[in-house]
Scaffold this active site. Structure first.
Site, PDB file in Angstrom:
ATOM      1  N   ASP A  57       0.567  -1.121  -0.453  1.00 14.76           N
ATOM      2  CA  ASP A  57       0.170  -0.302   0.388  1.00 14.76           C
ATOM      3  C   ASP A  57       0.677   1.523   0.357  1.00 14.76           C
ATOM      4  OD1 ASP A  57       1.196  -0.114   2.674  1.00 14.76           O
ATOM      5  OD2 ASP A  57      -0.672  -1.472   3.371  1.00 14.76           O
ATOM      6  N   ASP A  94      10.242   4.669  13.097  1.00 13.60           N
ATOM      7  CA  ASP A  94      10.755   4.213  14.055  1.00 13.60           C
ATOM      8  C   ASP A  94      11.715   3.212  13.582  1.00 13.60           C
ATOM      9  OD1 ASP A  94       9.392   2.713  12.031  1.00 13.60           O
ATOM     10  OD2 ASP A  94       8.514   1.080  13.393  1.00 13.60           O
ATOM     11  N   ASP A 104       1.693   4.721   1.818  1.00  8.26           N
ATOM     12  CA  ASP A 104       0.967   5.876   3.194  1.00  8.26           C
ATOM     13  C   ASP A 104       1.679   7.152   2.469  1.00  8.26           C
ATOM     14  OD1 ASP A 104       0.320   4.086   4.408  1.00  8.26           O
ATOM     15  OD2 ASP A 104       2.205   3.666   4.815  1.00  8.26           O
TER      16      ASP A 104
END
Ligand code: ATP
Ligand code: MG
Length: 426
Positions: free
Chosen positions: A57, A138, A59
């Site tokens: 996907d 992260d 983002d």
């Protein structure tokens, strides 16, 4: 020293220039820019493309607030509380648009950033700049921002170099980052398997030291993560790594492995089966895998002096699922599926009277039969029951009658005493 926007511009690799991004994502970025905002493709899609993997996907990250994004796109909806973002959708695609977050330590008293006593972030909704947004991501490889209209890649944390070196590096001190959000330790393991990257030593240490904080994560979020870990083609590898880092127990309710070689063999067989099905584009359900992963626990609760106690077996099913619920919120629709597979294991073995005809028509027969084959694959004392069912399915009516007749003749003594491979019940 913090890199300025200009310093962080990386030479844009060809693969990004030549990539075909989802038309909806490009349209969103164009519209954001037209409205005076920034818009970048970010995270997994850029990381995957640069690693030679097709992204699942796309983002987008922007300096527009969720409300501003919502106003620009008619087909959109604001979601989330802990982490508010906007889903923009077309008929066949959904894109997550998230607003740049600020470095949370900047404003400890802001009510939009909330931490618990263990340092876990409960709410993270302070808007910031692109540079600030990078810092709260992260891993360096997840903090690459790409402007597809100008073909510019922004790389503030050497993500590109780490992709080339195939290593997962934390942004900031991993122990602090895992305190803020313990799920990052599971993400580290998952990405290392998916990308075939090494985990840097300080991240490894942080998993060992902070893994126990996974016990504080909501079971709903853990179930989401469970699916990402076990239903995306690297189930076996992830399982082994989670086990070696000592964090498997936060995802699966299982018994200690050292005494039960069957358990590990059987669970491995189920995980390999899941991976293979996905690789062959066949359907998978978390229900089947959960039924398999919990089977050892059910056997443990059902045994009596090395044999199966039928009453305990049926009584323990709900309890076994309930214990798993504490860890991961398994949706209710899977509960009866899991119990059907378990109960059918008995019927597949006993094959009393005319039952085998009925069992063949049971909606869960196929799943239960696959389950039985996996149990046999893992067992030392093969009993050939799987083979019997393979034959029984294929053969014509007179053949079926003959098979049942022979089965009856070969039997002596009470059937239930013979249930199961003894290893399962030891
Ligand atoms: P994939 O979609 O393949 O699982 P992804 O990296 O896109 O991988 P998402 O969960 O979709 O993962 O998140 C998108 C991006 O948001 C990540 O790349 C990362 O930059 C950031 N992100 C997501 N979850 C976290 C988290 N728990 N902590 C910090 N950053 C996160
Ligand atoms: Mg993603």
């Amino acid at each position: 020293m913090k890199k300025t926007n200009k310093q962080s511009r990386a030479r844009t690799p060809r693969v990004l220039k030549e990539s075909k991004f989802s038309p909806l994502s490009i349209e969103i970025i164009k519209k954001l820019k037209k409205s005076g905002f920034q818009g970048y493709l970010v995270g997994g899609c850029i990381r995957d493309l640069l690693s030679g993997i097709t992204p699942k996907d796309f983002d987008i990250s922007t300096n527009a607030t969720p409300e501003e994004v919502r106003k620009i796109f008619k087909s959109s909806r604001i979601i989330g509380k802990r982490f508010r973002l906007v889903h923009v959708f077309s008929r066949n695609e959904l894109i997550e648009v998230s607003t740049f977050r600020a470095n949370i330590s900047r404003d400890e008293n802001n009510s939009e950033v909330l931490k618990d006593s263990a340092g876990k972030i409960l709410r993270d909704n302070v808007w910031g700049t692109l540079e600030e947004d990078c810092i709260r991501r992260d891993f360096s490889v997840n903090a690459l921002y790409f402007d597809p209209l100008q073909n510019i890649l922004y790389d503030f944390h050497n993500g590109l170099e780490h992709i080339q070196k195939k290593v997962l590096v934390s942004i900031g001190d991993p122990q602090l980052r895992f305190e803020e959000d313990p799920v990052r330790s599971l993400r580290a393991i998952r990405f290392s398997s998916k990308l075939n990257f090494k985990i840097s030593n300080d991240v490894k240490e942080a998993i060992y030291k902070k893994g126990h904080l996974l016990g504080n994560i909501s079971n709903a979020r853990m179930f989401d993560e469970f699916c990402k870990i076990f239903l995306t083609k690297q189930a076996l590898e992830n399982f082994k790594k989670l086990n070696s880092f000592g964090v498997l127990k936060y995802l699966i309710n299982t018994r200690e492995y050292n005494e039960h070689t069957f358990d590990l063999k059987f669970q491995h067989a189920a995980l390999i089966n899941t991976d293979n099905r996905l690789k062959a584009s066949k359907s998978v359900t978390p229900g089947f895998l959960i039924a398999a992963l919990l089977w050892p626990k059910l056997m443990d609760a059902s045994k009596e002096k090395g044999n199966l106690n039928l009453r305990k077996f049926f009584r323990s099913m709900d309890g076994t699922i309930r214990e798993q619920q504490v860890l991961t919120a398994v949706p209710r629709k899977f509960h009866s599926y899991i119990k059907d597979i378990w109960s059918l294991q008995l019927k597949l073995e006993t094959r009393l009277g005319h039952q085998p005809y009925k069992i063949l028509n049971h909606p869960r027969f196929r799943a239960a039969y696959d389950f039985l084959l996996l149990r046999e694959e893992a067992a030392k004392d093969k009993q050939g029951i799987g083979d019997w069912w393979t034959q029984f399915q294929k053969i014509n009516r007179p053949g079926k009658i003959e098979l049942l007749k022979r089965l009856k003749e070969s039997r002596s003594g009470p059937v239930e005493k013979k249930f199961g491979f003894l290893e399962e019940l030891s």
